[in-house]
Design a protein around this motif. Structure first.
Motif, PDB file in Angstrom:
ATOM      1  N   LEU A  33      17.546 -53.080  78.853  1.00 52.26           N
ATOM      2  CA  LEU A  33      16.152 -53.478  78.683  1.00 52.26           C
ATOM      3  C   LEU A  33      15.728 -54.360  79.847  1.00 52.26           C
ATOM      4  N   CYS A  34      14.685 -53.956  80.553  1.00 50.14           N
ATOM      5  CA  CYS A  34      14.217 -54.698  81.722  1.00 50.14           C
ATOM      6  C   CYS A  34      12.807 -55.208  81.451  1.00 50.14           C
ATOM      7  N   THR A  35      12.469 -56.335  82.047  1.00 47.32           N
ATOM      8  CA  THR A  35      11.132 -56.897  81.878  1.00 47.32           C
ATOM      9  C   THR A  35      10.499 -57.120  83.242  1.00 47.32           C
ATOM     10  N   VAL A  36       9.301 -56.590  83.403  1.00 47.26           N
ATOM     11  CA  VAL A  36       8.567 -56.777  84.657  1.00 47.26           C
ATOM     12  C   VAL A  36       7.742 -58.052  84.534  1.00 47.26           C
ATOM     13  N   ASP A  37       8.066 -59.008  85.373  1.00 44.72           N
ATOM     14  CA  ASP A  37       7.477 -60.328  85.259  1.00 44.72           C
ATOM     15  C   ASP A  37       6.277 -60.479  86.194  1.00 44.72           C
ATOM     16  N   LEU A  38       5.450 -59.449  86.264  1.00 41.11           N
ATOM     17  CA  LEU A  38       4.336 -59.466  87.214  1.00 41.11           C
ATOM     18  C   LEU A  38       3.096 -58.947  86.503  1.00 41.11           C
ATOM     19  N   ASP A  39       1.932 -59.439  86.930  1.00 40.70           N
ATOM     20  CA  ASP A  39       0.688 -58.882  86.413  1.00 40.70           C
ATOM     21  C   ASP A  39       0.072 -58.025  87.515  1.00 40.70           C
ATOM     22  N   VAL A  40       0.073 -56.716  87.309  1.00 39.82           N
ATOM     23  CA  VAL A  40      -0.450 -55.840  88.361  1.00 39.82           C
ATOM     24  C   VAL A  40      -1.888 -55.406  88.057  1.00 39.82           C
ATOM     25  N   GLY A  41      -2.441 -55.920  86.957  1.00 38.02           N
ATOM     26  CA  GLY A  41      -3.859 -55.678  86.663  1.00 38.02           C
ATOM     27  C   GLY A  41      -4.203 -54.226  86.417  1.00 38.02           C
ATOM     28  N   GLN A  42      -3.273 -53.493  85.792  1.00 40.33           N
ATOM     29  CA  GLN A  42      -3.522 -52.064  85.563  1.00 40.33           C
ATOM     30  C   GLN A  42      -4.530 -51.889  84.434  1.00 40.33           C
ATOM     31  N   PRO A  43      -5.378 -50.861  84.521  1.00 40.13           N
ATOM     32  CA  PRO A  43      -6.342 -50.658  83.445  1.00 40.13           C
ATOM     33  C   PRO A  43      -5.674 -50.091  82.190  1.00 40.13           C
ATOM     34  N   GLU A  44      -6.283 -50.373  81.022  1.00 38.53           N
ATOM     35  CA  GLU A  44      -5.848 -49.778  79.761  1.00 38.53           C
ATOM     36  C   GLU A  44      -6.034 -48.265  79.837  1.00 38.53           C
ATOM     37  N   PRO A  45      -5.243 -47.483  79.148  1.00 42.79           N
ATOM     38  CA  PRO A  45      -4.143 -47.879  78.279  1.00 42.79           C
ATOM     39  C   PRO A  45      -2.782 -47.875  78.991  1.00 42.79           C
ATOM     40  N   LEU A  46      -2.763 -47.968  80.304  1.00 39.68           N
ATOM     41  CA  LEU A  46      -1.480 -48.006  81.018  1.00 39.68           C
ATOM     42  C   LEU A  46      -0.830 -49.360  80.758  1.00 39.68           C
ATOM     43  N   GLY A  47       0.482 -49.350  80.495  1.00 44.22           N
ATOM     44  CA  GLY A  47       1.191 -50.609  80.268  1.00 44.22           C
ATOM     45  C   GLY A  47       1.501 -51.309  81.591  1.00 44.22           C
ATOM     46  N   GLY A  48       1.864 -52.590  81.487  1.00 42.27           N
ATOM     47  CA  GLY A  48       2.151 -53.384  82.683  1.00 42.27           C
ATOM     48  C   GLY A  48       3.361 -52.858  83.440  1.00 42.27           C
TER      49      GLY A  48
ATOM     50  N   SER B 242      -5.780 -39.954  81.756  1.00 40.40           N
ATOM     51  CA  SER B 242      -6.604 -39.301  82.779  1.00 40.40           C
ATOM     52  C   SER B 242      -8.094 -39.519  82.495  1.00 40.40           C
ATOM     53  N   GLN B 243      -8.423 -39.828  81.217  1.00 40.88           N
ATOM     54  CA  GLN B 243      -9.834 -40.082  80.891  1.00 40.88           C
ATOM     55  C   GLN B 243     -10.225 -41.545  81.096  1.00 40.88           C
ATOM     56  N   SER B 244      -9.239 -42.362  81.450  1.00 45.35           N
ATOM     57  CA  SER B 244      -9.517 -43.790  81.647  1.00 45.35           C
ATOM     58  C   SER B 244      -9.624 -44.074  83.146  1.00 45.35           C
ATOM     59  N   ALA B 245      -9.652 -45.351  83.493  1.00 39.33           N
ATOM     60  CA  ALA B 245      -9.722 -45.743  84.907  1.00 39.33           C
ATOM     61  C   ALA B 245      -8.360 -45.632  85.584  1.00 39.33           C
ATOM     62  N   VAL B 246      -7.335 -45.235  84.796  1.00 31.79           N
ATOM     63  CA  VAL B 246      -5.968 -45.211  85.328  1.00 31.79           C
ATOM     64  C   VAL B 246      -5.837 -44.246  86.517  1.00 31.79           C
ATOM     65  N   ALA B 247      -6.467 -43.086  86.389  1.00 36.42           N
ATOM     66  CA  ALA B 247      -6.355 -42.087  87.453  1.00 36.42           C
ATOM     67  C   ALA B 247      -6.846 -42.670  88.770  1.00 36.42           C
ATOM     68  N   GLU B 248      -8.006 -43.287  88.711  1.00 36.81           N
ATOM     69  CA  GLU B 248      -8.556 -43.867  89.939  1.00 36.81           C
ATOM     70  C   GLU B 248      -7.710 -45.037  90.431  1.00 36.81           C
TER      71      GLU B 248
END
Lengths: 200, 293, 372
Positions: free
Chosen positions: A36-51, A74-80
């Motif tokens: 189990l790994c934890t990413v300790d960074l905030d990359v400001g990704q849009p919902e619903p993509l996880g950090g 693909s319907q969210s801001a994630v693609a862009e």
């Protein structure tokens, strides 16, 4: 925030060192499946993509890797967002995807449409990054295979029942097959195609 | 005149690192399989560790502690040169102590000291294809791996036995990884093969000129090919290290004069020094100790 | 007492210092300048640019100077620098038909539109050492023809007009030209990648292979359709602008070899071609390249593959001199660990034989004793 500004915001603040640290977690995670790994960074990704999924995209994707997104992503801001920060082309054809990102609850019914590699080039297969409800809680599974001393136990909440069968089918294709990274918020764990899974 | 470039951390540009990192992840997922990668031209000659250097550069971070060995020694010129390269382009901490290193780049040896969880051993590989000397064509050897058709390798080893009474391969001795791929362990002496089996460390292999990366995850089966009636055996030395008295280590033969005088000393210089620091002394050191007393 | 060899670092530093000393040579002589190398050793600069695949005369000259005139070392230096450069995109293919030619010859026609233009060639010099070059004597200005501005017709177009030669090779619309410095190599290769490998391949290696085809190892009946040397415009498509903008001009050498015809009862026979294109002025390389290109098309043209020059994997895997020199020269790195392993085995095998012999000998003695 509009989807346009969402797409342009975030990213690594120190790309060289942050991508190195996320990669090292991924490398260790693939080498020791189930860790189990934890990413300790905030990359400001849009919902619903996880950090964690966002950080993985920033670490591994670029204009040389085509990316497939599940419907919700693909319907969210994630693609862009992925397009802007990594330059990766977003494609609709699963079979041509180097990476596929799947939002929680949307686990595909089959891995067969993704690229499974060929017997000569089994490395040319899709890596799936699948978001689940939670890691570290939920039903327990036992892992065995290369990278694991005896056995490893993981807890995953939100994987559909069909996943066990999909995974067993995938394992049977070895050396072909997909590799999976399960993500939940800032957490992730890796399941390379060599890993065997059993429900406890 | 064109401005000469300043280099990125660890020399490689980020796009190149990503490409290598993706290859490393696939290599780990398919143990022993050689992943083709777009090897870059490095500022050192092909055949001198460009593959290992690219792998190290792609995984290295500012908190890593790097050890570089060639022939088991930290002070051989090419090891010195590669270590100096990473000090220059990544300002990374370096060590000669196996146990203090997080990444060990090596040519031709695996350290004597057991590697531990979290360490990464990066091998420099000249010819990654174990079948290459039996079949020079890449298009053919790729098919053999695809079909898991390794009969040719067994035939070669068996011909050795028929001709010489022994398997005549003493280094770069082929292994089978996780029961599937036959892999070249790089030109380490076969003495080191057992150390690869179920190692706690992650083992990465980089072949720059041949553009291949492969890997053995920790806790993975690595079996040297052999026959029931001719089981795999490692080299045994008749005497211990002349400096530290170690048995069960790989020794270098040092010629002392032109009259056949010779001594045998540890090839792993760090291991030897560490043992001597802990009071072990071999035949060549013992008299000096007495004299001092 | 054996002392472990230490101080590799000091040894390396001292070696570098000595190298710098030898590079500079006699300090009482002025050092050679980059401009002098560019201007007076221009063909050395051209070869370095071609095989390093980086068009920059000054940097190539710097590499020649730094390498003390060792060409492969200079190529290596320039390539290692090239690797670190960012890529902005790919240019559109250069149009060699629009070349401002300085030299243009054809062996297939006595005279042709645009004429035979000898240009700056060694061809008809008598190879007599020239004592006037020992001193810095005045050199006459060259005679130049006023450029007409019209394009010099290509020989391949003359033949194509009658349908006598195969057309330029074509790729599907969506084909992106490959780049073997960015993608792993894979066999069989497409012709674009193969030509890239040959263009950066070692001049000597290609020369020998091209020569071998002439001596019957994969003969392909070549005629020099045309060799042209001159400057071409380099242009790049800018997506935002929607058209190609010129980036500058480069000098290249192009060779179009016209080779034996192919045809069948259905397709009327046509001449085939081999192609060579090299940075700078390097006719030998362009010609050798076009011979080898044609030889490597054996499979495509349904010919038997019987000679080294026709064997794609063999040619492409071994034509890169930076790779070749690295791997050949790596043999001088320490290999004593592996050598020790071999020593041990040879000693063991010899002692096995000795034991067997002495056993046999004592057996002989026994039987002799018994007989007595």
């Amino acid at each position: 925030m509009t989807s346009k500004t969402q797409a342009l915001s975030g990213g690594f603040s120190q790309p060289v060192f942050e991508s190195q640290s996320v990669f090292r977690m991924l490398m260790d995670g693939m080498a020791k499946p189930g860790t189990l790994c934890t990413v300790d960074l905030d990359v400001g990704q849009p919902e619903p993509l996880g950090g964690a999924a966002g950080a993985i995209a920033l670490t591994l994707c670029d204009h040389e890797t085509s990316v497939w997104l599940s419907a919700g992503l693909s319907q969210s801001a994630v693609a862009e967002w992925i397009g802007f920060h990594t330059g990766a082309p977003i494609i609709r054809e699963k079979a041509e995807a180097h990476f596929a990102f799947v939002e929680a609850g949307a686990t595909p019914a089959s891995f067969g449409l993704f690229s499974l590699g060929s017997q000569e080039f089994p490395d040319r297969s899709t890596t799936l990054v699948i978001e689940v409800k939670a890691l570290g809680q939920g039903p327990l599974m036992t892992l065995t295979g290369p990278g694991i001393r005896a056995t490893q136990t993981i807890a995953v909440d939100g994987l559909p029942d069909v996943f066990m069968r999909l995974w067993a089918d995938n394992r049977a294709l070895f050396p072909r097959g997909v590799d999976v990274i399960l993500t939940a918020g800032q957490k992730f764990l890796c399941l390379p195609r060599t890993t065997r899974l059993a429900l406890q | 005149m064109t401005d000469l470039a300043t280099y990125n951390f660890a020399y490689l540009d980020e796009q190149t690192k990503r490409m290598i990192r993706r290859a490393i992840l696939k290599a780990i997922a398919i143990p022993g399989y050689q992943v083709p990668f777009a090897s870059r031209e490095m500022p050192m000659p092909y055949g001198w560790g460009t593959g290992g250097v690219q792998v190290t550069a792609a995984i290295l971070g500012p908190d890593d502690v790097l050890k570089v060995i060639d022939q088991g020694a930290d002070d051989t010129t090419n090891a010195v040169s590669i270590r100096a390269f990473f000090q220059k382009v990544a300002n990374v901490a370096v060590t000669t102590h196996t146990r203090d290193a997080t990444i060990i780049q090596t040519r031709h040896r695996i350290p004597e000291e057991k590697l531990t969880e979290g360490q990464v051993l990066v091998y420099q590989v000249p010819i990654p294809e174990p079948l290459r000397f039996l079949e020079p064509r890449e298009t053919e050897t790729r098919k053999m791996h695809a079909l898991e058709e390794y009969g040719l390798m067994h035939v070669k080893l068996y011909e050795d036995i028929a001709r010489n009474g022994h398997i005549a391969t003493t280094y770069a001795y082929p292994v089978k990884v996780a029961g599937r791929y036959v892999m070249d362990p790089s030109p380490t002496p076969k003495f080191d093969n057992p150390k690869m089996h179920m190692s706690e460390a992650l083992q990465l292999f980089g072949a720059g000129r041949e553009k291949r990366i492969y890997a053995v995850p920790p806790h993975t089966e690595v079996v040297s090919l052999d026959f029931e009636d001719y089981p795999f055996e490692i080299q045994k030395f008749e005497q211990p290290c002349a400096l530290c008295g170690a048995h069960d280590v790989y020794l270098d033969e040092v010629v002392l004069d032109d009259k056949g005088g010779r001594m045998f000393v540890c090839s792993d210089t760090d291991h030897c020094e560490d043992r001597r620091d802990h009071g072990h002394a071999g035949a060549m050191l013992a008299p000096k100790k007495e004299a001092a007393e | 007492m054996y002392v472990a060899v230490k101080g590799g670092e000091a040894a390396i530093n001292n070696a570098h210092r000595l190298l710098a000393d030898r590079r500079r040579g006699d300090r009482s002589l002025p050092s050679v300048t980059i401009d002098q190398i560019v201007e007076q050793l221009g063909l050395a600069v051209d070869r370095v640019m071609a095989e390093a695949s980086l068009y920059d005369r000054s940097l190539a000259a710097l590499a020649v100077r730094q390498a003390r005139g060792d060409m492969i070392e200079a190529i290596f230096l320039l390539r290692a620098y090239r690797t670190t450069l960012p890529r902005f995109g790919a240019t559109v293919p250069v149009d060699t038909a629009g070349m401002k030619v300085e030299r243009r010859i054809s062996a297939t026609y006595k005279d042709l539109p645009g004429g035979q233009l000898l240009g700056p060639t060694f061809d008809y010099t008598h190879r007599l050492l020239d004592p006037s070059l020992l001193s810095d004597e005045q050199v006459e200005e060259p005679v130049r023809k006023q450029a007409g501005g019209e394009e010099v017709m290509r020989v391949s177009d003359i033949l194509a007009h009658e349908g006598l030669i195969e057309p330029d090779g074509e790729f599907p619309e969506d084909h992106e030209a490959g780049d073997l410095t960015r993608e792993p190599m894979e066999f069989p290769m497409s012709r674009d990648l193969r030509l890239q490998a040959l263009a950066r391949g070692d001049e000597g290696f290609l020369l020998a292979l091209g020569y071998s085809t002439q001596r019957g190892y994969g003969r392909n009946h070549p005629f020099v359709g045309e060799i042209r040397i001159g400057e071409v415009e380099v242009e790049m498509d800018i997506a935002e602008l929607g058209f190609a903008v010129p980036l500058g001009r480069i000098r290249v050498t192009e060779c179009q070899m016209v080779n034996q015809f192919k045809g069948s009862s259905k397709a009327p026979p046509q001449f085939t071609r081999g192609y060579g294109l090299v940075f700078g002025q390097s006719e030998r390389k362009a010609m050798a390249m076009s011979l080898v290109d044609r030889a490597l098309r054996a499979e495509e043209l349904g010919e038997d593959i019987i000679a080294p020059a026709q064997d794609e994997e063999f040619v492409i895997s071994h034509c890169d001199n930076v790779q070749a020199t690295g791997f050949v020269e790596h043999l001088k790195l320490p290999h004593y660990v592996d050598f020790q392993a071999e020593l041990g085995l040879v000693r063991k095998m010899r002692s096995d034989i000795d034991k067997a012999r002495s056993k046999a000998r004592s057996g002989d003695n026994l039987s002799q004793e018994a007989a007595e």
